[in-house]
Design a protein around this motif. Structure first.
Motif, PDB file in Angstrom:
ATOM      1  N   HIS A  56       0.827  -1.212   0.000  1.00 12.00           N
ATOM      2  CA  HIS A  56       0.000   0.000   0.000  1.00 12.00           C
ATOM      3  C   HIS A  56       0.857   1.255   0.000  1.00 12.00           C
ATOM      4  O   HIS A  56       0.533   2.240  -0.647  1.00 12.00           O
ATOM      5  CB  HIS A  56      -0.954  -0.020   1.215  1.00 12.00           C
ATOM      6  CG  HIS A  56      -2.068  -1.002   1.048  1.00 12.00           C
ATOM      7  ND1 HIS A  56      -2.162  -2.154   1.781  1.00 12.00           N
ATOM      8  CD2 HIS A  56      -3.114  -1.010   0.193  1.00 12.00           C
ATOM      9  CE1 HIS A  56      -3.237  -2.832   1.393  1.00 12.00           C
ATOM     10  NE2 HIS A  56      -3.828  -2.166   0.432  1.00 12.00           N
ATOM     11  N   HIS A  57       1.989   1.194   0.734  1.00 11.46           N
ATOM     12  CA  HIS A  57       2.832   2.384   0.782  1.00 11.46           C
ATOM     13  C   HIS A  57       3.474   2.665  -0.585  1.00 11.46           C
ATOM     14  O   HIS A  57       3.476   3.803  -1.063  1.00 11.46           O
ATOM     15  CB  HIS A  57       3.904   2.252   1.858  1.00 11.46           C
ATOM     16  CG  HIS A  57       4.837   3.409   1.871  1.00 11.46           C
ATOM     17  ND1 HIS A  57       4.443   4.647   2.337  1.00 11.46           N
ATOM     18  CD2 HIS A  57       6.100   3.557   1.423  1.00 11.46           C
ATOM     19  CE1 HIS A  57       5.439   5.497   2.176  1.00 11.46           C
ATOM     20  NE2 HIS A  57       6.461   4.862   1.628  1.00 11.46           N
ATOM     21  N   THR A  58       4.001   1.614  -1.210  1.00 10.31           N
ATOM     22  CA  THR A  58       4.637   1.796  -2.520  1.00 10.31           C
ATOM     23  C   THR A  58       3.605   2.268  -3.551  1.00 10.31           C
ATOM     24  O   THR A  58       3.885   3.123  -4.400  1.00 10.31           O
ATOM     25  CB  THR A  58       5.322   0.490  -2.983  1.00 10.31           C
ATOM     26  OG1 THR A  58       6.178   0.032  -1.924  1.00 10.31           O
ATOM     27  CG2 THR A  58       6.150   0.706  -4.237  1.00 10.31           C
ATOM     28  N   THR A  60       1.193   4.160  -2.946  1.00 12.64           N
ATOM     29  CA  THR A  60       0.955   5.581  -2.691  1.00 12.64           C
ATOM     30  C   THR A  60       1.896   6.455  -3.527  1.00 12.64           C
ATOM     31  O   THR A  60       1.502   7.489  -4.055  1.00 12.64           O
ATOM     32  CB  THR A  60       1.145   5.896  -1.188  1.00 12.64           C
ATOM     33  OG1 THR A  60       0.290   5.050  -0.447  1.00 12.64           O
ATOM     34  CG2 THR A  60       0.823   7.329  -0.871  1.00 12.64           C
ATOM     35  N   HIS A  61       3.181   5.998  -3.668  1.00  6.96           N
ATOM     36  CA  HIS A  61       4.135   6.729  -4.507  1.00  6.96           C
ATOM     37  C   HIS A  61       3.629   6.796  -5.947  1.00  6.96           C
ATOM     38  O   HIS A  61       3.657   7.854  -6.581  1.00  6.96           O
ATOM     39  CB  HIS A  61       5.508   6.024  -4.509  1.00  6.96           C
ATOM     40  CG  HIS A  61       6.291   6.230  -3.249  1.00  6.96           C
ATOM     41  ND1 HIS A  61       7.486   6.916  -3.235  1.00  6.96           N
ATOM     42  CD2 HIS A  61       6.064   5.863  -1.974  1.00  6.96           C
ATOM     43  CE1 HIS A  61       7.955   6.923  -1.984  1.00  6.96           C
ATOM     44  NE2 HIS A  61       7.116   6.287  -1.213  1.00  6.96           N
ATOM     45  N   LEU A  62       3.178   5.633  -6.462  1.00  8.49           N
ATOM     46  CA  LEU A  62       2.691   5.592  -7.849  1.00  8.49           C
ATOM     47  C   LEU A  62       1.445   6.457  -7.995  1.00  8.49           C
ATOM     48  O   LEU A  62       1.277   7.171  -8.988  1.00  8.49           O
ATOM     49  CB  LEU A  62       2.377   4.141  -8.261  1.00  8.49           C
ATOM     50  CG  LEU A  62       3.548   3.156  -8.241  1.00  8.49           C
ATOM     51  CD1 LEU A  62       3.077   1.769  -8.672  1.00  8.49           C
ATOM     52  CD2 LEU A  62       4.685   3.631  -9.167  1.00  8.49           C
ATOM     53  N   LEU A 158      11.061  11.968  -1.690  1.00 10.64           N
ATOM     54  CA  LEU A 158      11.803  11.866  -0.434  1.00 10.64           C
ATOM     55  C   LEU A 158      10.953  11.027   0.506  1.00 10.64           C
ATOM     56  O   LEU A 158       9.792  11.347   0.736  1.00 10.64           O
ATOM     57  CB  LEU A 158      12.002  13.252   0.204  1.00 10.64           C
ATOM     58  CG  LEU A 158      12.692  14.325  -0.630  1.00 10.64           C
ATOM     59  CD1 LEU A 158      13.081  15.495   0.280  1.00 10.64           C
ATOM     60  CD2 LEU A 158      13.918  13.784  -1.330  1.00 10.64           C
ATOM     61  N   CYS A 159      11.512   9.923   1.017  1.00  7.03           N
ATOM     62  CA  CYS A 159      10.696   9.049   1.855  1.00  7.03           C
ATOM     63  C   CYS A 159      11.559   8.136   2.703  1.00  7.03           C
ATOM     64  O   CYS A 159      12.592   7.643   2.268  1.00  7.03           O
ATOM     65  CB  CYS A 159       9.772   8.203   0.978  1.00  7.03           C
ATOM     66  SG  CYS A 159       8.632   7.222   1.949  1.00  7.03           S
ATOM     67  N   GLY A 160      11.130   7.912   3.940  1.00  3.90           N
ATOM     68  CA  GLY A 160      11.874   7.029   4.836  1.00  3.90           C
ATOM     69  C   GLY A 160      11.123   5.738   5.121  1.00  3.90           C
ATOM     70  O   GLY A 160      11.502   4.988   6.014  1.00  3.90           O
ATOM     71  N   GLY A 161      10.050   5.475   4.355  1.00  6.42           N
ATOM     72  CA  GLY A 161       9.177   4.335   4.660  1.00  6.42           C
ATOM     73  C   GLY A 161       9.656   2.995   4.130  1.00  6.42           C
ATOM     74  O   GLY A 161      10.764   2.864   3.614  1.00  6.42           O
ATOM     75  N   THR A 162       8.800   2.003   4.302  1.00  3.62           N
ATOM     76  CA  THR A 162       9.095   0.631   3.879  1.00  3.62           C
ATOM     77  C   THR A 162       8.493   0.373   2.498  1.00  3.62           C
ATOM     78  O   THR A 162       7.293   0.575   2.306  1.00  3.62           O
ATOM     79  CB  THR A 162       8.479  -0.379   4.875  1.00  3.62           C
ATOM     80  OG1 THR A 162       8.916  -0.023   6.173  1.00  3.62           O
ATOM     81  CG2 THR A 162       8.908  -1.793   4.554  1.00  3.62           C
ATOM     82  N   HIS A 163       9.342  -0.057   1.578  1.00  6.17           N
ATOM     83  CA  HIS A 163       8.878  -0.239   0.191  1.00  6.17           C
ATOM     84  C   HIS A 163       9.088  -1.662  -0.297  1.00  6.17           C
ATOM     85  O   HIS A 163       9.828  -2.432   0.310  1.00  6.17           O
ATOM     86  CB  HIS A 163       9.630   0.724  -0.738  1.00  6.17           C
ATOM     87  CG  HIS A 163       9.509   2.147  -0.303  1.00  6.17           C
ATOM     88  ND1 HIS A 163      10.398   2.728   0.570  1.00  6.17           N
ATOM     89  CD2 HIS A 163       8.595   3.094  -0.596  1.00  6.17           C
ATOM     90  CE1 HIS A 163      10.040   3.981   0.799  1.00  6.17           C
ATOM     91  NE2 HIS A 163       8.937   4.223   0.104  1.00  6.17           N
ATOM     92  N   LEU A 164       8.486  -1.968  -1.416  1.00  4.99           N
ATOM     93  CA  LEU A 164       8.718  -3.240  -2.111  1.00  4.99           C
ATOM     94  C   LEU A 164      10.017  -3.115  -2.899  1.00  4.99           C
ATOM     95  O   LEU A 164      10.593  -2.027  -2.996  1.00  4.99           O
ATOM     96  CB  LEU A 164       7.566  -3.505  -3.091  1.00  4.99           C
ATOM     97  CG  LEU A 164       6.160  -3.530  -2.488  1.00  4.99           C
ATOM     98  CD1 LEU A 164       5.130  -3.471  -3.606  1.00  4.99           C
ATOM     99  CD2 LEU A 164       5.961  -4.775  -1.634  1.00  4.99           C
TER     100      LEU A 164
HETATM  101 ZN   LIG Z   1       7.823   5.764   0.561  1.00  6.04          ZN
END
Ligand SMILES: [Zn+2]
Length: 368
Positions: A56-58, A60-62, A158-164
């Motif tokens: 879901h987080h990745t 969000t970038h798209l 710019l992001c510090g989150g968890t991605h695929l």
């Molecule tokens: Zn991110």
């Protein structure tokens, strides 16, 4: 998301927050036992939940890049929330997205999923990231060195989150809601991966159920539904006409019952199952047929008794009677309360079980 275990207790991790010193604080629920400062613990990550959140987080970038391509560069992230079940993305935009725009955004995101773009993170100076056009959160304070996450050439943030590792792991992306949350701020709710599949399956099941109830072939659901709605409309119209006819014949029969009390034409009858609104409507129609008459319609039900008094126009003009005055007399005789206009007035009170008696004595009550 995961669990924390010590020799005396077991905790379920419900979320994390950043502390002032940049440490990650785990917010937990104690499942069993106790935990205290100094306990040695082992932490376990729930891999499935973490992966579902990363999907879901990745996505969000798209989604942010897709919104900027379809709606325009004014789209700025205002907030976002992700969990294993869904994502929420708030952004600046001045109007609701039309269904076509929602479809376009959804399709553009899914195309990047199918492209299976590499998701890469790197550290660089803030100025360099900005020069490369990386999207940042407006108003957020960044350090001098930042982490930049890119999905192929499609998105850079710019992001510090968890991605695929690759966008293909998202599997499937589906927007489930688009709404306003403040002036100029829209919110999109979407699902990715297994929850997206579940969402589509649920819609299919709903449609299957409707089709089943309608006993319609898949491509005939709408046609059949329209047919039923037409039928319903026709039935309602027929019902209204029948009610009008019934009312017409009821009024005719009441007119037949009119008798003379002194020099007044008078009729009174108890009608079962009529509301006070219906009585008023009937009395008003009856009044027009009896310019020189007085009519009283009575009804009892649900512990209440109600009377509607109507006076014809000739009697009002001659100032012989007023429905309001007659209602006051009637109220006094039946222990109710009442009043109204010269043409039409109502009396209501507790049902004393003597409705028939009141009807029989009505002429006496009003003209005696
Ligand atoms: Zn991110």
């Amino acid at each position: 998301m995961g669990a924390i275990e010590s020799k005396d207790g077991s905790l379920k991790v419900e979320g994390t927050v950043k502390a002032f010193n940049k440490a990650t604080v785990h917010r937990c629920q104690v499942i069993s036992g106790t935990i205290k400062v100094g306990d040695q613990v082992s932490a376990m990550v729930d891999c499935q939940a973490r992966l579902a959140t990363a999907r879901h987080h990745t996505a969000t970038h798209l989604l942010q890049s897709a919104l900027r391509q379809i709606l325009g560069k004014h789209v700025q992230q205002q907030g976002s929330a992700v969990d294993p079940q869904r994502l929420r993305f708030d952004f600046t935009h001045f109007a609701a997205l039309d269904p076509m725009q929602v479809q376009q955004v959804e399709e553009l995101v899914n195309r990047q999923v199918m492209e299976d773009l590499p998701v890469e993170a790197g550290h660089m100076k803030l100025a360099e990231a900005q020069a490369q056009g990386a999207m940042a959160l407006f108003g957020e304070k960044y350090g001098e060195e930042v982490r930049v996450v890119s999905c192929g050439d499609f998105s850079k943030e710019l992001c510090g989150g968890t991605h695929l590792r690759r966008t293909g792991e998202i599997g499937l992306f589906k927007i489930i809601r688009e709404e306003a949350i403040a002036s100029g701020v829209r919110r999109i709710e979407a699902v990715a991966g297994v929850p997206a599949l579940h969402h589509i399956r649920k819609s299919e099941q709903l449609l299957d159920e409707v089709r089943d109830r309608l006993k319609a072939a898949p491509d005939e659901v709408v046609k059949k539904l329209n047919g039923l709605l037409e039928e319903l409309k026709a039935l309602e119209k027929a019902k209204r006409e029948a009610a009008r006819n019934q009312q017409g014949s009821l009024i005719e029969s009441l007119v037949q019952e009119v008798g003379d009390v002194g020099e007044v034409r008078f009729v009174c009858r108890a009608l079962e199952g009529y509301s006070s609104d219906e009585l008023r409507e009937l009395a008003d129609s009856l009044r027009k047929k009896l310019p020189g008459g007085v009519a009283v319609l009575a009804s009892a039900g649900e512990g209440k008794m109600s009377f509607t008094v109507a006076v014809g126009d000739e009697l009002i003009k001659a100032k012989k009677f007023s429905a309001g005055d007659l209602a006051k007399k009637l109220a006094a005789a039946t222990g109710g309360r009442g009043g109204g206009r010269p043409q039409l007035a109502q009396v209501g009170g507790r049902d004393d079980g003597r409705l028939a008696e009141h009807v029989a004595k009505m002429a006496e009550y009003l003209f005696g």
